[in-house]
Design a protein around this motif. Structure first.
Motif, short mmCIF file in Angstrom:
data_model
loop_
_atom_site.label_atom_id
_atom_site.label_comp_id
_atom_site.label_asym_id
_atom_site.label_seq_id
_atom_site.Cartn_x
_atom_site.Cartn_y
_atom_site.Cartn_z
N ARG A 19 0.43 -1.51 0.09
CA ARG A 19 0.01 0.23 0.15
C ARG A 19 1.23 1.53 0.23
O ARG A 19 1.87 1.42 0.76
CB ARG A 19 -0.90 -0.07 1.60
N ASP A 20 0.28 2.19 -0.80
CA ASP A 20 0.98 3.58 -0.98
C ASP A 20 0.74 4.01 0.17
O ASP A 20 -0.19 4.08 0.95
CB ASP A 20 0.90 3.81 -1.89
N PHE A 21 2.07 5.06 1.35
CA PHE A 21 2.00 6.02 2.03
C PHE A 21 1.65 7.25 1.94
O PHE A 21 2.44 7.78 1.38
CB PHE A 21 3.47 5.58 3.12
N LYS A 22 0.05 7.41 2.47
CA LYS A 22 -0.17 8.79 2.26
C LYS A 22 -0.08 8.89 3.36
O LYS A 22 -1.09 9.11 3.87
CB LYS A 22 -1.11 8.84 0.94
N VAL A 23 0.14 10.39 2.81
CA VAL A 23 0.43 11.34 4.77
C VAL A 23 -0.46 12.78 4.82
O VAL A 23 -1.00 13.58 3.40
CB VAL A 23 1.23 11.19 5.21
N TYR A 24 -1.07 12.69 5.50
CA TYR A 24 -1.92 14.31 5.21
C TYR A 24 -1.66 14.94 6.82
O TYR A 24 -0.66 14.64 7.80
CB TYR A 24 -3.73 14.50 5.59
N ASN A 25 -0.95 16.74 6.84
CA ASN A 25 -0.61 16.78 7.85
C ASN A 25 -1.45 19.03 8.03
O ASN A 25 -2.55 18.26 6.56
CB ASN A 25 0.49 18.16 7.59
N ASP A 26 -1.39 19.83 8.82
CA ASP A 26 -2.48 20.65 8.60
C ASP A 26 -2.60 21.73 7.47
O ASP A 26 -3.68 22.24 7.33
CB ASP A 26 -1.58 21.53 10.15
N ARG A 27 -1.41 21.51 7.40
CA ARG A 27 -1.33 22.48 5.71
C ARG A 27 -1.93 21.77 4.36
O ARG A 27 -2.80 22.61 3.36
CB ARG A 27 -0.54 22.16 5.05
N ASN A 28 -2.87 20.10 4.65
CA ASN A 28 -3.93 19.40 3.25
C ASN A 28 -4.56 19.01 4.34
O ASN A 28 -4.84 18.25 4.04
CB ASN A 28 -3.15 18.96 2.84
N LEU A 29 -5.16 19.35 5.22
CA LEU A 29 -6.03 18.78 5.89
C LEU A 29 -7.42 18.65 5.47
O LEU A 29 -8.94 17.81 5.25
CB LEU A 29 -6.14 19.83 7.40
N ASP A 30 -7.63 20.10 4.77
CA ASP A 30 -8.99 19.95 3.31
C ASP A 30 -9.35 19.51 2.60
O ASP A 30 -10.19 19.12 2.15
CB ASP A 30 -9.64 21.78 3.12
N ARG A 31 -7.58 18.25 2.22
CA ARG A 31 -8.19 17.05 0.79
C ARG A 31 -8.31 15.88 1.13
O ARG A 31 -8.35 15.02 1.02
CB ARG A 31 -6.19 17.29 0.74
N ILE A 32 -8.78 16.06 3.06
CA ILE A 32 -8.87 14.59 3.50
C ILE A 32 -10.21 14.73 3.27
O ILE A 32 -11.09 15.06 3.98
CB ILE A 32 -8.67 14.25 4.95
N GLU A 33 -10.97 13.90 1.91
CA GLU A 33 -11.99 13.37 1.35
C GLU A 33 -12.34 12.69 2.86
O GLU A 33 -14.38 13.14 2.80
CB GLU A 33 -12.04 12.13 0.56
N ALA A 34 -12.71 12.00 3.41
CA ALA A 34 -13.46 11.47 5.32
C ALA A 34 -14.31 12.82 5.62
O ALA A 34 -15.16 12.77 6.38
CB ALA A 34 -12.27 10.51 5.91
N LEU A 35 -13.56 14.14 5.75
CA LEU A 35 -13.14 15.25 6.82
C LEU A 35 -14.97 15.75 5.96
O LEU A 35 -15.16 16.51 6.85
CB LEU A 35 -12.02 16.09 6.88
N GLU A 36 -15.06 15.65 4.84
CA GLU A 36 -16.29 16.11 4.08
C GLU A 36 -17.93 15.31 4.78
O GLU A 36 -18.47 16.15 4.64
CB GLU A 36 -17.07 15.43 2.07
N ARG A 37 -17.81 14.20 5.57
CA ARG A 37 -18.81 14.18 6.64
C ARG A 37 -19.06 15.05 8.01
O ARG A 37 -20.48 15.33 7.98
CB ARG A 37 -18.76 12.69 6.76
N VAL A 38 -18.23 15.53 8.44
CA VAL A 38 -18.01 16.11 10.00
C VAL A 38 -18.50 17.95 9.21
O VAL A 38 -18.26 18.12 7.90
CB VAL A 38 -16.58 16.56 10.00
N PRO A 39 -19.33 18.46 10.22
CA PRO A 39 -19.77 19.89 10.26
C PRO A 39 -17.81 20.88 9.55
O PRO A 39 -17.03 20.78 10.28
CB PRO A 39 -20.19 20.24 11.22
N GLU A 40 -18.15 21.51 9.04
CA GLU A 40 -17.16 23.02 8.12
C GLU A 40 -16.90 23.69 10.15
O GLU A 40 -15.94 23.68 9.92
CB GLU A 40 -17.85 23.98 7.81
N SER A 41 -17.68 23.37 11.30
CA SER A 41 -17.29 24.19 12.48
C SER A 41 -16.42 23.72 13.24
O SER A 41 -15.63 24.00 13.54
CB SER A 41 -18.81 24.52 13.58
N MET A 42 -15.99 22.20 12.41
CA MET A 42 -15.64 21.01 13.23
C MET A 42 -14.40 21.24 12.39
O MET A 42 -12.95 21.11 12.97
CB MET A 42 -16.16 19.93 12.88
#
Length: 456
Positions: A19-42
């Motif tokens: 499996r490819d290692f793909k990582v996210y940090n504070d600079r690309n947090l908005d690219r995490i597709e799963a977070l589309e399920r949580v409210p914008e306030s969160m």
């Protein structure tokens, strides 16, 4: 060696592929597709908090360990994603104001540094008391030597992790501030220090996570331990969260087999090799790749010992610990420590009163067999040493905590029981007062003298 297999195949589970290692940090947090399920306030809260405390997560954790139908209560979500209450209300509002008006990163970074300095970035004397010095008084950065038998080494290549735990007491290693970072690439310094101190029996490679390193780099630090003159270093410990956050490291990565050969080589050379694995919840053990990584490591002759802190929002429940310890024993892992959340970073969000910590430990122990009762705790890695809460009782009409040192800056303190007044709200050693009218705990004067000798 029989354990070196490129892929694991099971009739029910199928093959485990790379499996490819793909990582996210504070600079690309908005690219995490799963977070589309949580409210914008969160998501806004996450951006604010991750400006102060480090954030890093990989897709394996996102896809395989988090239950996105149980947000925000899922324990693995709490373990890896920033939450608003991890900062004090005042600190949160100050940082949120910058984000709301679109402040430049330089201004955000300046405030972040100010707020971090208020979070006790290096607890328990890590910078002031634990680092040894050269003959000329210069500090040996990259080494810590708090207890006589054990030295810690922080390899520079291992001062990050595959994902970050939100509670991490080593968070200061990851924020990019060189003044806060403990690290070294000097393998010769390590080996020379070990040769000069024959009382050292244990080397702990720590971080960060040494398992983020390529095996060739790890080999550069460890292979020399088999040379003449280092026979007194009997145990090699490697602190790691990789068995949970990136088990592919031990199974399908390009140098996974070489890593296992290195562990096997150390074992065959007479060293006791232990992976000090950090586990916080039984869900971390339930994927096929995690179990296969455990099997491969154990097949080298190395052992796996498991440790982790008691954390509000994640595992402050006896059942979670009982399930965790039972599953660890089933997989051949040795339960080792239940820690108390350290007095640093986001402790305000995670800390549990010591009285409750002891209740959780006791009730979990009541549910498991003797093989799981190897887990010691609840243990505070405090300034003078590791202090275990042994119980709550009443003596001469006074309700007290019964405490003892598991490890101490003076080995004479070890296994010596002492007593503190019961305090249902206390969360750390420095909040406790001696019982029975005593003015000080037995070790305090000697410890103060130690600190004075270090200029603290």
């Amino acid at each position: 060696m029989n354990s070196v297999l490129k892929f694991y195949r099971d009739p029910e589970m199928g093959s485990i592929e790379p499996r490819d290692f793909k990582v996210y940090n504070d600079r690309n947090l908005d690219r995490i597709e799963a977070l589309e399920r949580v409210p914008e306030s969160m998501r806004f809260d996450m951006r604010v908090v991750s400006s102060v405390l480090p954030f890093r997560i990989n897709e394996y954790v996102i896809d395989e360990l988090i239950d996105w139908d149980n947000i925000p209560d899922d324990p693995m979500f709490q373990l890896t994603f920033p939450q608003r209450e991890m900062l004090s209300p005042e600190a949160y509002e100050r940082m949120a104001a910058l984000h709301r008006r679109g402040a430049e990163r330089k201004e955000i970074a300046a405030l972040a540094k100010e707020l971090r300095d208020e979070l006790n970035p290096h607890p328990a004397g890590q910078m002031e008391l634990n680092r040894p010095s050269e003959d000329d008084g210069e500090v040996m950065n990259g080494l810590q030597h708090k207890y006589r038998e054990t030295v810690l080494f922080f390899p520079s290549q291992g001062q990050t992790c595959h994902s970050y735990c939100t509670f991490c007491f080593r968070w200061a290693q990851f924020v990019g501030d060189k003044e806060l970072r403990i690290a070294s690439t000097d393998a010769d310094l390590l080996h020379q220090y070990l040769r000069q101190h024959p009382a050292i029996s244990d080397l702990l490679m720590t971080g960060g996570d040494p398992m983020v390193m390529k095996t060739r780099n790890l080999r550069g630090y460890l292979e020399a331990l088999l040379d003449p003159g280092l026979e007194h270093v009997q145990t090699v410990r490697i602190g790691t969260k990789a068995l949970s956050f990136w088990p592919y490291r031990f199974v399908t990565e390009s140098d996974a087999d070489d890593l296992l050969r290195l562990l096997e080589q150390l074992v065959e050379g007479g060293k006791h090799v232990a992976l000090m694995a950090h586990y916080n919840h039984p869900n971390e053990l339930r994927t096929p790749i995690a179990r296969e990584a455990i099997r491969r490591v154990r097949d080298t002759g190395a052992e796996i010992r498991a440790q982790g802190p008691l954390l509000r929002h994640i595992n402050d429940d006896p059942q979670a610990w009982a399930d965790l310890w039972r599953e660890q024993v089933r997989l051949g892992i040795i339960p080792y420590y239940m820690f108390v959340e350290r007095d640093t970073g986001a402790r305000r969000y995670f800390e549990v009163p010591l009285a409750r910590a002891w209740e959780v430990y006791r009730e979990a122990m009541q549910q498991v067999s003797g093989l799981a009762r190897t887990a010691r705790g609840p243990s505070m890695s405090a300034d003078p040493g590791k202090v275990e809460i042994q119980g709550v009782t009443e003596i001469r009409g006074e309700k007290v905590f019964v405490l003892r040192f598991i490890q101490g800056r003076n080995s004479d303190w070890v296994q010596r029981p002492f007593f503190a007044r019961y305090d249902e709200n206390a969360t750390w050693l420095n909040q406790l007062k001696p019982a029975f009218g005593e003015e000080k705990f037995f070790f305090e004067d000697e410890f103060e003298a130690m600190k004075a000798g270090h200029g603290v």
